[in-house]
Design a protein around this motif. Structure first.
Motif, PDB file in Angstrom:
ATOM      1  N   TRP A 109       0.958  -1.250  -0.001  1.00 19.37           N
ATOM      2  CA  TRP A 109      -0.119   0.048   0.054  1.00 19.37           C
ATOM      3  C   TRP A 109       0.893   1.163  -0.069  1.00 19.37           C
ATOM      4  CZ3 TRP A 109       0.270   3.432   3.972  1.00 19.37           C
ATOM      5  CH2 TRP A 109       0.770   3.114   5.076  1.00 19.37           C
ATOM      6  N   LEU A 110       2.104   1.187   0.753  1.00 20.51           N
ATOM      7  CA  LEU A 110       2.892   2.520   0.646  1.00 20.51           C
ATOM      8  C   LEU A 110       3.421   2.690  -0.989  1.00 20.51           C
ATOM      9  CD1 LEU A 110       5.112   1.777   3.772  1.00 20.51           C
ATOM     10  CD2 LEU A 110       3.531   3.687   3.190  1.00 20.51           C
ATOM     11  N   ASN A 111       3.337   1.943  -1.873  1.00 23.63           N
ATOM     12  CA  ASN A 111       3.612   2.307  -3.187  1.00 23.63           C
ATOM     13  C   ASN A 111       2.845   3.555  -3.793  1.00 23.63           C
ATOM     14  OD1 ASN A 111       5.621   0.361  -3.727  1.00 23.63           O
ATOM     15  ND2 ASN A 111       4.064  -1.274  -4.036  1.00 23.63           N
ATOM     16  N   GLY A 112       1.699   3.646  -3.109  1.00 26.39           N
ATOM     17  CA  GLY A 112       1.001   4.852  -3.509  1.00 26.39           C
ATOM     18  C   GLY A 112       1.672   6.422  -3.352  1.00 26.39           C
ATOM     19  N   TYR A 113       2.767   6.175  -2.414  1.00 24.53           N
ATOM     20  CA  TYR A 113       3.297   7.310  -2.166  1.00 24.53           C
ATOM     21  C   TYR A 113       4.699   7.739  -2.682  1.00 24.53           C
ATOM     22  CZ  TYR A 113       0.020   7.283   1.631  1.00 24.53           C
ATOM     23  OH  TYR A 113      -1.307   7.467   2.393  1.00 24.53           O
ATOM     24  N   SER A 114       4.879   8.758  -3.471  1.00 22.93           N
ATOM     25  CA  SER A 114       6.065   9.209  -4.175  1.00 22.93           C
ATOM     26  C   SER A 114       7.314   8.919  -3.572  1.00 22.93           C
ATOM     27  CB  SER A 114       6.194  10.481  -4.733  1.00 22.93           C
ATOM     28  OG  SER A 114       6.011  11.574  -3.779  1.00 22.93           O
ATOM     29  N   TRP A 115       7.464   9.400  -1.899  1.00 24.18           N
ATOM     30  CA  TRP A 115       8.299   9.257  -1.369  1.00 24.18           C
ATOM     31  C   TRP A 115       8.730   7.912  -1.167  1.00 24.18           C
ATOM     32  CZ3 TRP A 115       8.516   6.196   3.144  1.00 24.18           C
ATOM     33  CH2 TRP A 115       7.213   6.037   3.596  1.00 24.18           C
ATOM     34  N   PHE A 116       7.867   6.717  -0.966  1.00 23.30           N
ATOM     35  CA  PHE A 116       8.325   5.337  -0.926  1.00 23.30           C
ATOM     36  C   PHE A 116       8.694   4.922  -1.964  1.00 23.30           C
ATOM     37  CE2 PHE A 116       7.192   1.118  -0.834  1.00 23.30           C
ATOM     38  CZ  PHE A 116       7.724   0.692   0.103  1.00 23.30           C
ATOM     39  N   ARG A 117       8.071   5.387  -3.300  1.00 22.28           N
ATOM     40  CA  ARG A 117       8.504   4.698  -4.427  1.00 22.28           C
ATOM     41  C   ARG A 117      10.121   5.328  -4.914  1.00 22.28           C
ATOM     42  NH1 ARG A 117       3.687   6.587  -6.063  1.00 22.28           N
ATOM     43  NH2 ARG A 117       4.200   8.052  -7.046  1.00 22.28           N
ATOM     44  N   ARG A 118      10.568   6.423  -4.512  1.00 27.10           N
ATOM     45  CA  ARG A 118      11.803   6.907  -4.676  1.00 27.10           C
ATOM     46  C   ARG A 118      12.420   6.088  -3.706  1.00 27.10           C
ATOM     47  NH1 ARG A 118      12.220  11.818  -1.312  1.00 27.10           N
ATOM     48  NH2 ARG A 118      13.060  10.284   0.117  1.00 27.10           N
ATOM     49  N   ASP A 119      12.535   5.952  -2.420  1.00 24.03           N
ATOM     50  CA  ASP A 119      13.111   5.066  -1.481  1.00 24.03           C
ATOM     51  C   ASP A 119      13.272   3.824  -1.910  1.00 24.03           C
ATOM     52  OD1 ASP A 119      13.804   7.405   0.003  1.00 24.03           O
ATOM     53  OD2 ASP A 119      12.584   6.893   1.718  1.00 24.03           O
ATOM     54  N   LYS A 120      12.368   3.011  -2.267  1.00 24.88           N
ATOM     55  CA  LYS A 120      12.282   1.941  -2.904  1.00 24.88           C
ATOM     56  C   LYS A 120      13.387   1.551  -4.025  1.00 24.88           C
ATOM     57  CE  LYS A 120       8.939  -2.102  -4.318  1.00 24.88           C
ATOM     58  NZ  LYS A 120       7.667  -2.197  -4.528  1.00 24.88           N
ATOM     59  N   ARG A 121      13.525   2.435  -5.073  1.00 25.39           N
ATOM     60  CA  ARG A 121      14.239   2.616  -6.147  1.00 25.39           C
ATOM     61  C   ARG A 121      15.740   2.531  -5.498  1.00 25.39           C
ATOM     62  NH1 ARG A 121      10.176   5.503  -8.370  1.00 25.39           N
ATOM     63  NH2 ARG A 121      11.219   7.468  -8.063  1.00 25.39           N
ATOM     64  N   ILE A 122      15.935   3.364  -4.424  1.00 31.72           N
ATOM     65  CA  ILE A 122      17.272   3.596  -3.901  1.00 31.72           C
ATOM     66  C   ILE A 122      17.794   2.388  -3.315  1.00 31.72           C
ATOM     67  CG2 ILE A 122      18.601   4.691  -1.963  1.00 31.72           C
ATOM     68  CD1 ILE A 122      16.889   7.301  -2.670  1.00 31.72           C
ATOM     69  N   HIS A 123      16.646   1.465  -2.482  1.00 35.11           N
ATOM     70  CA  HIS A 123      16.670   0.317  -1.953  1.00 35.11           C
ATOM     71  C   HIS A 123      17.523  -0.667  -3.116  1.00 35.11           C
ATOM     72  CE1 HIS A 123      17.067  -2.857   0.952  1.00 35.11           C
ATOM     73  NE2 HIS A 123      16.048  -3.561   0.028  1.00 35.11           N
ATOM     74  N   MET A 124      16.566  -0.795  -4.001  1.00 34.81           N
ATOM     75  CA  MET A 124      16.919  -1.614  -5.165  1.00 34.81           C
ATOM     76  C   MET A 124      18.235  -1.418  -5.893  1.00 34.81           C
ATOM     77  SD  MET A 124      14.692  -3.937  -4.550  1.00 34.81           S
ATOM     78  CE  MET A 124      13.080  -3.945  -3.736  1.00 34.81           C
ATOM     79  N   GLN A 125      18.623  -0.046  -6.018  1.00 33.49           N
ATOM     80  CA  GLN A 125      19.838   0.201  -6.693  1.00 33.49           C
ATOM     81  C   GLN A 125      21.007  -0.478  -5.682  1.00 33.49           C
ATOM     82  OE1 GLN A 125      21.101   1.462  -8.967  1.00 33.49           O
ATOM     83  NE2 GLN A 125      23.377   1.526  -8.139  1.00 33.49           N
ATOM     84  N   HIS A 126      20.664  -0.629  -4.239  1.00 35.67           N
ATOM     85  CA  HIS A 126      21.653  -0.983  -3.127  1.00 35.67           C
ATOM     86  C   HIS A 126      21.702  -2.654  -3.778  1.00 35.67           C
ATOM     87  CE1 HIS A 126      23.869  -2.346  -0.129  1.00 35.67           C
ATOM     88  NE2 HIS A 126      22.869  -3.377   0.347  1.00 35.67           N
TER      89      HIS A 126
END
Length: 166
Positions: A109-126
């Motif tokens: 459900w947090l995928n609905g928030y831009s801050w979460f999507r940005r942080d998720k991309r940063i995490h996947m970059q890791h």
């Protein structure tokens, strides 16, 4: 007392800084082989959400709780300080664990928030480049330490699984 909110806020930041160094030093180097190996599983198994590192942190929180309880029992600290010292570390850990687990759930459900999507991309970059983005729930320590990297437009673990733990 006015000092307790200051201690609590300081502990939140110190917990995130501690998580950063735990992740960077212990989870990615062979200092404690069991920790590194369990973290390797997290980097290579798409379905591993919270991973075994959680057990090591729970052990730390257990020991920390009993140490604080002993200090309170011996009256070195009062109950209010005991609560601030414990929950100032415990709650940031729970938040970090929840956010980190959510990164690995496609339809969270947090995928609905831009801050979460940005942080998720940063995490996947890791996951794609384990020498960057060690922050867990926030990345302010990555900014301070110069390890923040937005280089790849990775949005899911499936996109980076070929670049497994180096």
């Amino acid at each position: 007392m006015w000092i307790y909110p200051f201690i609590g806020i300081s502990l939140i930041y110190l917990s995130e800084i501690g998580g950063y160094f735990w992740h960077r030093i212990f989870a990615h180097q062979d200092i404690i082989p069991m920790v590194r190996e369990s973290h390797r599983i997290h980097h290579t198994d798409i379905d591993d959400k919270a991973h075994e590192d959680f057990i090591y942190v729970c052990f730390f929180l257990f020991v920390y709780f009993w140490a604080l309880l002993y200090l309170w029992y011996k009256t070195y600290i009062n109950l209010a300080l005991f609560l601030v010292l414990y929950f100032g570390v415990f709650l940031p850990f729970v938040w970090s664990w929840y956010i980190h687990s959510a990164y690995h759930i496609e339809a969270h459900w947090l995928n609905g928030y831009s801050w979460f999507r940005r942080d998720k991309r940063i995490h996947m970059q890791h996951h794609a480049d384990p020498k960057t983005n060690y922050g867990i729930a926030t990345h302010f320590t990555d900014e301070i330490m110069g390890t923040l990297d937005y280089a790849f437009p990775i949005s899911s673990l499936d996109d980076c699984i070929e670049n497994i733990y180096r």
